[in-house]
Write a protein that holds these residues in place. Structure first.
Motif, mmCIF file in Angstrom:
data_model
loop_
_atom_site.group_PDB
_atom_site.id
_atom_site.type_symbol
_atom_site.label_atom_id
_atom_site.label_comp_id
_atom_site.label_asym_id
_atom_site.label_seq_id
_atom_site.Cartn_x
_atom_site.Cartn_y
_atom_site.Cartn_z
ATOM 1 N N GLY A 151 47.012 33.523 42.911
ATOM 2 C CA GLY A 151 46.158 33.218 44.060
ATOM 3 C C GLY A 151 46.769 33.695 45.361
ATOM 4 O O GLY A 151 46.085 34.245 46.218
ATOM 5 N N LEU A 152 48.085 33.512 45.508
ATOM 6 C CA LEU A 152 48.769 33.954 46.719
ATOM 7 C C LEU A 152 48.695 35.476 46.854
ATOM 8 O O LEU A 152 48.425 36.008 47.934
ATOM 9 C CB LEU A 152 50.224 33.501 46.692
ATOM 10 N N CYS A 153 48.916 36.172 45.750
ATOM 11 C CA CYS A 153 48.838 37.639 45.779
ATOM 12 C C CYS A 153 47.420 38.104 46.115
ATOM 13 O O CYS A 153 47.220 39.068 46.863
ATOM 14 C CB CYS A 153 49.272 38.220 44.437
ATOM 15 N N ALA A 180 43.070 40.004 51.843
ATOM 16 C CA ALA A 180 42.141 39.615 52.900
ATOM 17 C C ALA A 180 42.676 40.015 54.272
ATOM 18 O O ALA A 180 41.917 40.326 55.184
ATOM 19 C CB ALA A 180 41.887 38.109 52.865
ATOM 20 N N TYR A 181 44.004 40.016 54.409
ATOM 21 C CA TYR A 181 44.618 40.365 55.675
ATOM 22 C C TYR A 181 44.974 41.846 55.763
ATOM 23 O O TYR A 181 44.807 42.470 56.809
ATOM 24 C CB TYR A 181 45.874 39.510 55.899
ATOM 25 N N PRO A 229 35.863 32.940 33.615
ATOM 26 C CA PRO A 229 35.647 31.849 34.576
ATOM 27 C C PRO A 229 36.640 31.814 35.732
ATOM 28 O O PRO A 229 36.276 31.483 36.861
ATOM 29 C CB PRO A 229 35.765 30.593 33.714
ATOM 30 N N MET A 230 37.912 32.154 35.474
ATOM 31 C CA MET A 230 38.892 32.086 36.555
ATOM 32 C C MET A 230 38.678 33.209 37.570
ATOM 33 O O MET A 230 38.955 33.047 38.763
ATOM 34 C CB MET A 230 40.312 32.149 35.981
ATOM 35 N N VAL A 231 38.197 34.340 37.098
ATOM 36 C CA VAL A 231 37.819 35.427 38.005
ATOM 37 C C VAL A 231 36.731 34.936 38.949
ATOM 38 O O VAL A 231 36.770 35.191 40.163
ATOM 39 C CB VAL A 231 37.331 36.662 37.217
ATOM 40 N N ALA A 232 35.768 34.216 38.399
ATOM 41 C CA ALA A 232 34.661 33.695 39.204
ATOM 42 C C ALA A 232 35.167 32.740 40.284
ATOM 43 O O ALA A 232 34.730 32.800 41.444
ATOM 44 C CB ALA A 232 33.648 32.989 38.307
ATOM 45 N N GLY A 233 36.105 31.850 39.924
ATOM 46 C CA GLY A 233 36.636 30.909 40.905
ATOM 47 C C GLY A 233 37.348 31.607 42.045
ATOM 48 O O GLY A 233 37.145 31.295 43.218
ATOM 49 N N SER A 234 38.191 32.581 41.709
ATOM 50 C CA SER A 234 38.893 33.349 42.741
ATOM 51 C C SER A 234 37.906 34.097 43.627
ATOM 52 O O SER A 234 38.098 34.184 44.851
ATOM 53 C CB SER A 234 39.853 34.339 42.081
ATOM 54 N N LEU A 241 35.844 40.851 44.339
ATOM 55 C CA LEU A 241 35.597 40.731 42.898
ATOM 56 C C LEU A 241 36.614 41.553 42.109
ATOM 57 O O LEU A 241 37.151 41.097 41.091
ATOM 58 C CB LEU A 241 34.176 41.188 42.582
ATOM 59 N N LEU A 242 36.892 42.768 42.574
ATOM 60 C CA LEU A 242 37.867 43.624 41.906
ATOM 61 C C LEU A 242 39.255 42.986 41.903
ATOM 62 O O LEU A 242 39.936 42.942 40.870
ATOM 63 C CB LEU A 242 37.920 44.992 42.602
ATOM 64 N N VAL A 243 39.690 42.470 43.055
ATOM 65 C CA VAL A 243 41.011 41.840 43.149
ATOM 66 C C VAL A 243 41.079 40.608 42.249
ATOM 67 O O VAL A 243 42.076 40.369 41.551
ATOM 68 C CB VAL A 243 41.324 41.471 44.611
ATOM 69 N N SER A 244 40.018 39.819 42.256
ATOM 70 C CA SER A 244 39.967 38.636 41.394
ATOM 71 C C SER A 244 40.081 39.038 39.928
ATOM 72 O O SER A 244 40.777 38.378 39.140
ATOM 73 C CB SER A 244 38.657 37.871 41.625
ATOM 74 N N TRP A 245 39.416 40.106 39.558
ATOM 75 C CA TRP A 245 39.472 40.593 38.180
ATOM 76 C C TRP A 245 40.893 41.043 37.819
ATOM 77 O O TRP A 245 41.402 40.728 36.737
ATOM 78 C CB TRP A 245 38.490 41.754 37.992
ATOM 79 N N LEU A 246 41.531 41.756 38.724
ATOM 80 C CA LEU A 246 42.883 42.253 38.450
ATOM 81 C C LEU A 246 43.880 41.115 38.241
ATOM 82 O O LEU A 246 44.770 41.211 37.391
ATOM 83 C CB LEU A 246 43.350 43.148 39.613
ATOM 84 N N PHE A 247 43.731 40.028 38.996
ATOM 85 C CA PHE A 247 44.706 38.943 38.922
ATOM 86 C C PHE A 247 44.358 37.865 37.887
ATOM 87 O O PHE A 247 45.253 37.185 37.392
ATOM 88 C CB PHE A 247 44.875 38.298 40.298
ATOM 89 N N TYR A 248 43.077 37.696 37.573
ATOM 90 C CA TYR A 248 42.687 36.575 36.711
ATOM 91 C C TYR A 248 41.995 36.992 35.411
ATOM 92 O O TYR A 248 41.612 36.135 34.623
ATOM 93 C CB TYR A 248 41.774 35.616 37.479
#
Length: 493
Positions: free
Chosen positions: A206-208, A213-214, A295-300, A476-483
């Motif tokens: 989540g931190l990564c 965003a910044y 599901p975790m991708v969706a939450g992120s 969405l892409l970043v969420s997919w990569l991490f989760y």
């Protein structure tokens, strides 16, 4: 030394400084909010405006310890408390006590009525709460009370100018919002302690995920606003923060850090709140359709894409319910409740943590490089350390203190997390009023002709292009990569 002739940076005595009074009031409320840690309810009587259909259930003390206190009495105590502490600061800053007390009293009760109306169930209820309120639909505009307050302020300021002039001494938008942000630090600090108790994988990823965003969202949005929509830096920086980072709070914090005019965060906040409502209606449904196996991708994704704390958490709750139901129906998998929401909340918390840091970075950059050339002379000349300090938004000191104190206390003694959370919730009830008072005050001191001259259509244009053009999809892409591939525990598994 402060640049000669530059009124914007002229040093003020500490007791006359609005910034420092925001820190002191915020820290005072923070200290009172620590009462539950020592077994005392020092702010439990503060009124909370609930989402309501039956108006008799709209007002209640924030703490159950005071549940026998009628809501209207709780509201009266809240008014007296806020009037008392702000009068001390206002008088110290040079406002006449009698004039401030009368003006603040009128502003408070008008603002209170706006919050009351904005929390009507058909306006404010999120989809996951409609059933409990027994209503078939809602606009899901959870922060509409702020917008109503700003609209009423605009009406008074532009059509009843004599009345507005009378109230002017008590309308202090920057002071109110800075005090509210100092209080916000405590809530974020204690939430972070709770997040640290979660799975390390979720925290680290989540931190990564929020770093983008910044490092990506903000500069791209700023570039588009400047290059293609011709906004000045004074407009482009808060707009980039609001669209790319954390909605209203980020836009206001950035505006304060670079000392933008009061009308800028007011206009941006109204646009942000409307778009948050649109996102809340669309994104959880898209997540159910596309991501019910992830599901975790969706939450992120909810945490990265929806630009308000309430909106992101509500979207996470909706997505949690929708995705678990679809996974059970289509896949025969029964995931544990709350994990999707947890990822959304954790992601949003990490984004919130860096609001103060980002505001500090921008304050230094704006001072050192004199970004807004229209506000300063001798562009490109050296800037002294004293000027940087004078320009530095002092409310960030208060924000950092309240955040770090609760974070370190919570890490050192996990047993205080629960009572500290209770105290932070009580302080946040007061923060809501400071935010609402800010919105009303901004509206009242805003000249609507300047608002239209600023180009509302261009603001919406930047928002639409950036949010729907790349922020949502890159998130969405970043969420997919991490989760990708991480799922909640299976009930009975």
């Amino acid at each position: 030394m402060i640049a000669e002739g530059n009124e914007l940076f002229r040093k003020k005595p500490v007791l006359k400084s609005e910034d420092w009074w925001a820190v002191w009031l915020g820290l005072f409320i923070f200290l009172l909010s620590m009462g539950p840690v020592f077994g005392m309810e020092l702010l439990g009587w503060v009124v909370k405006v609930n989402v309501w259909v039956d108006s008799s259930k709209a007002l209640a003390p924030v703490s159950k310890t005071f549940q026998n206190l009628p809501g209207i009495y709780s509201a009266l105590l809240t008014y007296l408390f806020l009037m008392g502490i702000t009068t001390i600061g206002a008088v110290a800053m040079g406002t006449k006590a009698k004039k401030y007390i009368i003006g603040f009293s009128i502003i408070f009760w008008i603002t209170f009525l706006c919050l009351f109306l904005g929390n009507n169930g058909y306006i404010a209820a999120t989809p996951d709460k409609q059933a409990s309120l027994k209503i078939p639909w809602s606009l899901s505009l959870g922060e509409m009370g702020f917008v109503i307050a700003m609209i009423v302020g605009l009406i008074i300021g532009n059509f009843f100018q004599g009345f507005a002039k009378y109230l002017e001494g008590a309308a202090k938008p920057e002071w109110f919002i800075k005090t509210g942000i100092v209080i916000l630090g405590a809530a974020i600090g204690i939430k972070t302690v709770g997040a640290l108790g979660l799975a390390n994988t979720v925290i680290i990823r989540g931190l990564c995920a929020v770093i983008e965003a910044y490092l990506i969202y903000w500069p791209v949005t700023y570039f588009i606003a400047r290059k293609y929509f011709k906004f000045t830096p004074e407009w482009a920086a808060p707009l980039a923060s609001g669209v790319s980072i954390c909605g209203v709070s980020a836009a206001i914090a950035t505006s304060a850090a670079i000392r933008a005019r009061a009308l800028i965060p007011a206009i941006l906040s109204a646009v942000i709140i409307v778009f948050v409502a649109v996102e809340m209606l669309i994104l959880p449904l898209l997540a159910q359709t596309w991501l019910y196996t992830e599901p975790m991708v969706a939450g992120s994704w909810m945490g990265l894409a929806v630009k308000s704390d309430g909106g992101a958490v509500s979207s996470g709750a909706i997505a949690d319910s929708l995705i678990r139901a679809k996974a059970l129906t289509d896949l025969g998998i029964k995931w544990e409740e709350g994990w999707i929401l947890m990822v959304a909340t954790t992601t949003k918390v990490f984004i919130d943590i860096f609001i103060g840091v980002w505001a500090f970075v921008l304050a230094v950059v704006w001072s050192v490089f004199r970004i807004d050339k229209s506000k300063t002379k001798n562009v490109g000349s050296k800037v002294s350390a004293g000027e940087i300090w004078e320009r530095f938004p002092k409310f960030i000191i208060g924000f950092g203190l309240t955040f770090l104190i609760l974070l370190l206390l919570g890490l050192n003694n996990p047993g205080i997390v629960k009572p500290a959370t209770v105290g932070a919730d009580q302080a946040n009830a007061l923060r809501t009023f400071f935010f609402a008072l800010c919105f009303f005050s901004i509206g009242m001191v805003t000249n609507v002709r300047k608002l239209w001259a600023a180009g509302m259509g261009r603001i919406v244009g930047v928002y639409v292009i950036c949010l729907f053009g790349f922020i949502i999809w890159f998130g969405l892409l970043v969420s997919w990569l991490f989760y990708h591939g991480i799922t909640p525990p299976v009930i009975g598994g």
